[in-house]
Write an enzyme that holds these catalytic residues in place. Structure first.
Site, short mmCIF file in Angstrom:
data_model
loop_
_atom_site.label_atom_id
_atom_site.label_comp_id
_atom_site.label_asym_id
_atom_site.label_seq_id
_atom_site.Cartn_x
_atom_site.Cartn_y
_atom_site.Cartn_z
N GLU A 1 -9.74 -1.78 5.07
CA GLU A 1 -10.34 -1.43 6.37
C GLU A 1 -11.67 -2.37 6.54
O GLU A 1 -12.03 -3.12 5.81
CB GLU A 1 -10.79 0.11 6.34
CG GLU A 1 -9.53 1.03 6.22
CD GLU A 1 -8.78 1.39 7.55
OE1 GLU A 1 -9.01 0.47 8.59
OE2 GLU A 1 -8.49 2.42 7.81
N HIS B 1 -7.20 -4.17 10.18
CA HIS B 1 -6.92 -4.01 8.87
C HIS B 1 -5.49 -4.99 8.43
O HIS B 1 -4.75 -5.07 9.10
CB HIS B 1 -7.10 -2.67 8.29
CG HIS B 1 -5.97 -1.62 8.96
ND1 HIS B 1 -6.15 -0.51 9.57
CD2 HIS B 1 -4.64 -1.84 8.56
CE1 HIS B 1 -4.92 0.01 9.59
NE2 HIS B 1 -3.96 -0.84 9.30
N ASN C 1 -7.63 -2.28 14.23
CA ASN C 1 -9.05 -2.45 13.87
C ASN C 1 -9.11 -3.61 13.04
O ASN C 1 -10.08 -4.16 12.45
CB ASN C 1 -9.80 -1.34 13.24
CG ASN C 1 -9.14 -0.89 11.69
OD1 ASN C 1 -7.92 -1.49 11.46
ND2 ASN C 1 -9.55 0.01 11.47
N ASP D 1 0.84 -1.26 0.11
CA ASP D 1 -0.06 -0.06 -0.03
C ASP D 1 0.79 1.38 0.01
O ASP D 1 2.13 1.43 0.20
CB ASP D 1 -0.74 -0.14 1.33
CG ASP D 1 -0.25 -0.52 2.59
OD1 ASP D 1 0.98 -0.51 2.67
OD2 ASP D 1 -1.00 -0.53 3.56
C1 GLP Z 1 -0.64 0.92 8.62
C2 GLP Z 1 -0.18 -0.06 7.56
C3 GLP Z 1 -0.33 -1.67 7.72
C4 GLP Z 1 0.27 -1.80 9.03
C5 GLP Z 1 -0.51 -0.98 10.12
C6 GLP Z 1 0.03 -1.23 11.44
O1 GLP Z 1 -1.80 1.19 8.76
N1 GLP Z 1 -0.74 0.38 6.32
O2 GLP Z 1 0.04 -2.28 6.59
O3 GLP Z 1 -0.07 -3.35 9.22
O4 GLP Z 1 -0.07 0.27 9.92
O5 GLP Z 1 1.30 -0.69 11.85
P1 GLP Z 1 2.04 -1.13 12.91
O6 GLP Z 1 2.99 -2.24 12.71
O7 GLP Z 1 3.11 0.34 12.89
O8 GLP Z 1 1.47 -1.47 14.07
#
Ligand code: GLP
Length: 233
Positions: free
Chosen positions: A135, A130, A128, A62
């Site tokens: 989402e 995702h 949440n 992404d």
């Molecule tokens: C963002 C990314 C996700 C990732 C999430 C959690 O929203 N788009 O791909 O998994 O953050 O991030 P973290 O690993 O910093 O908790």
């Protein structure tokens, strides 16, 4: 799902590194990569090693809309800093967050994925549930698409920006359908704020309200968690 419980993120990095090494030994060519803080320890283990990706392909999950690859919060920049500068791939794909025609960019990205089937897909997990920027409510059949980020994701990601107003409101994300086509999936999650999402992903009903629960339908998923993230399983 295979669950590997580790004592901390560093140990998770080592465990994830072993899975990447095994994939390389099994002749994986295409690696689906993820951003966020959770994959960083795997990238550290990879950059500290002698693995060579110079004839491999990477495809990231992404990207924020509106950020150039040179912006220090873009996912392209994150990947350069955390992996690609030290371990270049032959080709590295990240959605173009500055594309004038976002719809065309999603179509282009789906062609990239179709032309390079992913052997190992790395994922983090949103609080949440995702995966990528898919989402809650996203179809399990979804392909690459434009996303309106939820308020909770904007708030969760604000820690990386000077203030919450600077967090982009939209992103481009590989779809859940594309993620599920990967041969193997490795998800990493750490900390107590992921415990509810981890439990719902592993044991909860398979529902589009919990994007990560889609992984229950895939036959080769490994989850690396620390004790805090595993607390509610
Ligand atoms: C963002 C990314 C996700 C990732 C999430 C959690 O929203 N788009 O791909 O998994 O953050 O991030 P973290 O690993 O910093 O908790």
């Amino acid at each position: 799902m295979k669950i590997i419980e580790v004592k901390d993120q560093q140990a998770g990095g080592q465990a994830g590194f072993e899975i990447f090494k095994q994939a390389l030994a099994d002749k994986a060519q295409v690696f689906g990569l993820a951003t966020g803080s959770s994959p960083i320890s795997i990238y550290q283990s990879l950059t500290a090693s002698d693995v060579d990706f110079s004839d491999k392909i990477s495809i990231n999950l992404d990207e924020y809309q509106g950020l150039a690859g040179t912006h220090d919060q873009s996912y392209r920049y994150f990947m350069n800093q955390n992996l690609f500068n030290a371990k270049p791939f032959k080709e590295s794909y990240v959605p173009n967050g500055l594309a004038d025609d976002i719809e065309a960019e999603t179509v282009r990205y789906d062609k990239v994925i179709a032309n390079h089937p992913i052997d190992l897909q790395l994922l983090g997990l949103g609080q949440n549930g995702h995966i990528g920027f898919n989402e809650p409510g996203t179809s399990f059949d979804s392909q690459t698409h434009a996303v309106d980020l939820t308020p909770s994701t904007i708030a969760a990601n604000a820690r990386f920006f000077a203030n919450e107003d600077d967090v982009p409101r939209r992103a481009i994300s590989m779809g859940i359908g594309s993620i599920l086509k990967s041969k193997k999936i490795l998800l990493v999650a750490y900390g107590e704020n992921k415990a509810d999402a981890v439990a719902a992903m592993v044991e909860g009903p398979v529902t589009e309200n919990m994007p990560a629960s889609a992984l229950q339908t895939h036959s080769d998923v490994t989850v690396i968690v620390d004790h805090a993230a595993a607390a509610k399983i």
